[in-house]
Design a protein around this motif. Structure first.
Motif, PDB file in Angstrom:
ATOM      1  N   ASN A 124      -3.899  62.562  54.507  1.00  0.00           N
ATOM      2  CA  ASN A 124      -3.261  63.251  55.635  1.00  0.00           C
ATOM      3  C   ASN A 124      -1.746  63.101  55.651  1.00  0.00           C
ATOM      4  O   ASN A 124      -1.105  63.144  56.702  1.00  0.00           O
ATOM      5  CB  ASN A 124      -3.831  62.739  56.970  1.00  0.00           C
ATOM      6  CG  ASN A 124      -5.320  62.980  57.093  1.00  0.00           C
ATOM      7  OD1 ASN A 124      -5.815  64.016  56.671  1.00  0.00           O
ATOM      8  ND2 ASN A 124      -6.027  62.007  57.649  1.00  0.00           N
ATOM      9  N   ASP A 125      -1.146  62.914  54.472  1.00  0.00           N
ATOM     10  CA  ASP A 125       0.302  62.781  54.405  1.00  0.00           C
ATOM     11  C   ASP A 125       0.815  63.426  53.125  1.00  0.00           C
ATOM     12  O   ASP A 125       0.128  63.463  52.114  1.00  0.00           O
ATOM     13  CB  ASP A 125       0.711  61.308  54.445  1.00  0.00           C
ATOM     14  CG  ASP A 125       2.179  61.139  54.784  1.00  0.00           C
ATOM     15  OD1 ASP A 125       2.813  62.147  55.180  1.00  0.00           O
ATOM     16  OD2 ASP A 125       2.700  60.025  54.649  1.00  0.00           O
ATOM     17  N   SER A 126       2.029  63.928  53.170  1.00  0.00           N
ATOM     18  CA  SER A 126       2.635  64.559  52.002  1.00  0.00           C
ATOM     19  C   SER A 126       4.151  64.511  52.125  1.00  0.00           C
ATOM     20  O   SER A 126       4.699  64.296  53.210  1.00  0.00           O
ATOM     21  CB  SER A 126       2.161  66.016  51.873  1.00  0.00           C
ATOM     22  OG  SER A 126       2.545  66.763  53.023  1.00  0.00           O
ATOM     23  N   LYS A 147       7.833  53.387  56.988  1.00  0.00           N
ATOM     24  CA  LYS A 147       7.815  52.865  58.351  1.00  0.00           C
ATOM     25  C   LYS A 147       7.890  51.340  58.346  1.00  0.00           C
ATOM     26  O   LYS A 147       7.706  50.703  59.374  1.00  0.00           O
ATOM     27  CB  LYS A 147       6.544  53.320  59.077  1.00  0.00           C
ATOM     28  CG  LYS A 147       6.477  54.826  59.303  1.00  0.00           C
ATOM     29  CD  LYS A 147       5.219  55.223  60.055  1.00  0.00           C
ATOM     30  CE  LYS A 147       5.162  56.725  60.296  1.00  0.00           C
ATOM     31  NZ  LYS A 147       3.916  57.133  61.006  1.00  0.00           N
ATOM     32  N   SER A 152      11.797  61.597  51.605  1.00  0.00           N
ATOM     33  CA  SER A 152      10.843  60.490  51.640  1.00  0.00           C
ATOM     34  C   SER A 152      11.078  59.608  52.861  1.00  0.00           C
ATOM     35  O   SER A 152      12.058  59.784  53.598  1.00  0.00           O
ATOM     36  CB  SER A 152      10.965  59.657  50.356  1.00  0.00           C
ATOM     37  OG  SER A 152       9.963  58.666  50.288  1.00  0.00           O
ATOM     38  N   LYS A 194       4.910  70.946  48.841  1.00  0.00           N
ATOM     39  CA  LYS A 194       4.507  69.614  49.294  1.00  0.00           C
ATOM     40  C   LYS A 194       3.545  68.984  48.295  1.00  0.00           C
ATOM     41  O   LYS A 194       2.750  69.678  47.665  1.00  0.00           O
ATOM     42  CB  LYS A 194       3.854  69.691  50.682  1.00  0.00           C
ATOM     43  CG  LYS A 194       4.829  70.076  51.796  1.00  0.00           C
ATOM     44  CD  LYS A 194       4.139  70.042  53.157  1.00  0.00           C
ATOM     45  CE  LYS A 194       5.099  70.455  54.270  1.00  0.00           C
ATOM     46  NZ  LYS A 194       6.175  69.466  54.460  1.00  0.00           N
TER      47      LYS A 194
END
Length: 204
Positions: free
Chosen positions: A72-74, A96, A93, A66
């Protein structure tokens, strides 16, 4: 009354045995179903990776890692290797910002940073408009064709945003969101040279 008393324990025992047998059967069926679902998902993932990357002889899912793309995202990277050398990578990938919200894609690049292929995994875009992402950007016509694009030259943008990619007719929002997901995938794949080379220090 004596006959009723003697029969009641037998009934309870029978019911208990039935429940036990049913419970064991359900447990076995559940385990079998879980294994089957897991195997199906693994096969689908492997097929998606194979579809978007150059030929490889390793197991990208076993070497996945990752890369952080935001707080806080990967994103998950699947390195595709041929004879021990990096042939490309597949990236799961998303964005939103589609017209219908979430768009998930599997994007593949070759070792030179060119967009090898992509596969739309999930979307809620308008049928006949934004839903045409899979076909539109893989059709060799005008400036909508993305396969083979050199991602090292900069992020992909629709013409309305100053770029050189023709948006899907009447679906600019969907097109913009889709390109953002592609750009994010490339950022993850190229943004950490240690990770792209196969280092395990970034594994989670």
């Amino acid at each position: 009354m004596e006959k009723v008393k003697s029969t009641l324990p037998n009934i309870l025992l029978s019911l208990t045995m039935i429940c036990l047998v049913a419970g064991v059967a359900l447990s076995a069926a559940n385990k079998y179903t879980e294994r089957a679902i897991a195997a199906s998902k693994a096969a689908e993932l492997q097929n998606a990776i194979s579809h978007v990357t150059p030929e490889f002889d390793n197991n990208p899912t076993e070497e996945q890692y990752k890369v952080a793309v935001a707080e806080n995202d990967s994103l998950t990277i699947y390195p595709a290797k041929k004879e021990g050398k990096l042939a490309g990578c597949a990236v799961e990938s998303y964005t939103k910002n589609g017209f219908g919200g979430l768009i998930r894609v599997m994007v593949g690049f070759d070792a030179e940073g060119k967009l090898f292929n992509y596969s739309v995994l999930e979307h809620n875009e308008t049928p006949g408009l934004g839903s045409k992402m899979q076909e539109w950007f893989s059709t060799d016509k005008n400036q909508q064709y993305l396969i083979g694009r050199d991602m090292t030259k900069g992020a992909l943008k629709v013409t309305k945003d100053g770029g050189d990619v023709d948006a899907i007719t009447a679906a600019t929002i969907s097109s913009r969101a889709f390109l953002n997901a592609i750009n994010l995938a490339y950022t993850a794949c190229s943004g950490n040279t240690d990770a792209v080379s196969g280092a395990t220090g970034t594994n989670e």
